[in-house]
Design an enzyme around this catalytic site. Sequence first.
Site, short mmCIF file in Angstrom:
data_model
loop_
_atom_site.label_atom_id
_atom_site.label_comp_id
_atom_site.label_asym_id
_atom_site.label_seq_id
_atom_site.Cartn_x
_atom_site.Cartn_y
_atom_site.Cartn_z
N GLY A 238 33.17 29.43 70.16
CA GLY A 238 32.56 28.66 71.23
C GLY A 238 31.09 28.44 70.99
N HIS A 239 30.42 27.89 71.99
CA HIS A 239 29.00 27.56 71.90
C HIS A 239 28.13 28.55 72.66
CE1 HIS A 239 29.98 23.03 71.01
NE2 HIS A 239 30.48 23.86 70.12
N GLY A 240 28.71 29.69 73.07
CA GLY A 240 27.93 30.72 73.73
C GLY A 240 27.93 30.58 75.24
#
Length: 390
Positions: A238-240
């Site tokens: 994911g992107h955090g």
Amino acid sequence: MSPLAIFPLFFIFFFNLSLASNTMYNVQNYGANSNGKTDSSKAFLSAWAAACVSTSPATIYVPRGNYLIRNAYFNGQTCKSKAITIRIDGTLLAPSDYNVIGNAGNWIKFEKVTGISIYGGTFDGQGAGLWACKTSGKSCPKGTTALAFYNSNNIIMSGVTAQNSQMFHILVDGCRNVKLQGVKVLAPGNSPNTDGIHIKLSSAVSIMNSHIGTGDDCVSIGPGNSNIWIEDIACGPGHGVSIGSLGWKLQEPGVQNVTIKAVNFTGTTNGVRVKTWARPSNGFVRSVHFHHIVMVNVKNPIIIDQNYCPNHESCPQQGSGIKISDVTYQDIHGTSATKIAVKFDCSKTNPCSGITLEDVNLTYKDHPAEASCVNAGGRVSGLEEPTNCL
């Protein structure tokens, strides 16, 4: 008869009485079919309508099996019951043909409900077809959010799995007092716009003891949020965890009182991020705390990006109007996938203030990682070799 002998009898009596006062509504009794092929939308809505008119606590039960739901809108505005429980032992399936609900906005939608609890079950958005369409560059529907709550209060969701949504998996919009615990969100790392949990215009929201892996932000915090608590989360892929993007509109409510702690990021694009558009706005971010966080091969472990501009579109090259202040990073350790592990790229017109780093130790290829800061002011304690920072 002794008092000790009488007590169990009273306990059993009152326990059975409480069960009797909680009416059970089995969706199969309203026509739901567990073969995964027959549309059961009307059956679920009928069970909801029956539970709504109950004057006592009610439980909607979904037995084991696969239930195809075209889409379902659960409106609680006229509900008499303020304590509806949904217990799910089965799997809810969205149509595999993305055109069926691709422009519907939401697949499963709750609006104006109070006192709703969802326990167990899987919500499968079957979004792979739409992802492939978007990747191919063809004209495709925007996609739908799998499970959404609008303008609702006192929500509990526990032990729920949301997977393969066309877009966002779980949306909390305009809600108060929301508890998400033991939640799993599962989607491939290359699935576009599949945020795990998105929060906006809400307060008193907690997300705890959950695992989130998606193709976008694990958790995204939009405008107008306050008193957000995120703890014991595993994020990846994911992107955090992102606050933002913010500042798209000139008039925009701010974000405040956010705590994010005990989060493990593994192989994500970002760790803890604040992102704002480089556009005029009266919004703000303040009183944010990132504590006790572990990074494992994360590209941007700590980042404030106030020049967010994907694809270089709709960006007038102005300074961000979002004012960021009082942000604390404490006890953050692990490995960065890039040389610069801490990057504060703050607004030239509204510089960041009150940025505090304590006990931040991030490495890149077995050496201390670096930091880069622009338009940021605050205090550093324990950061390994800060470079052009604060």
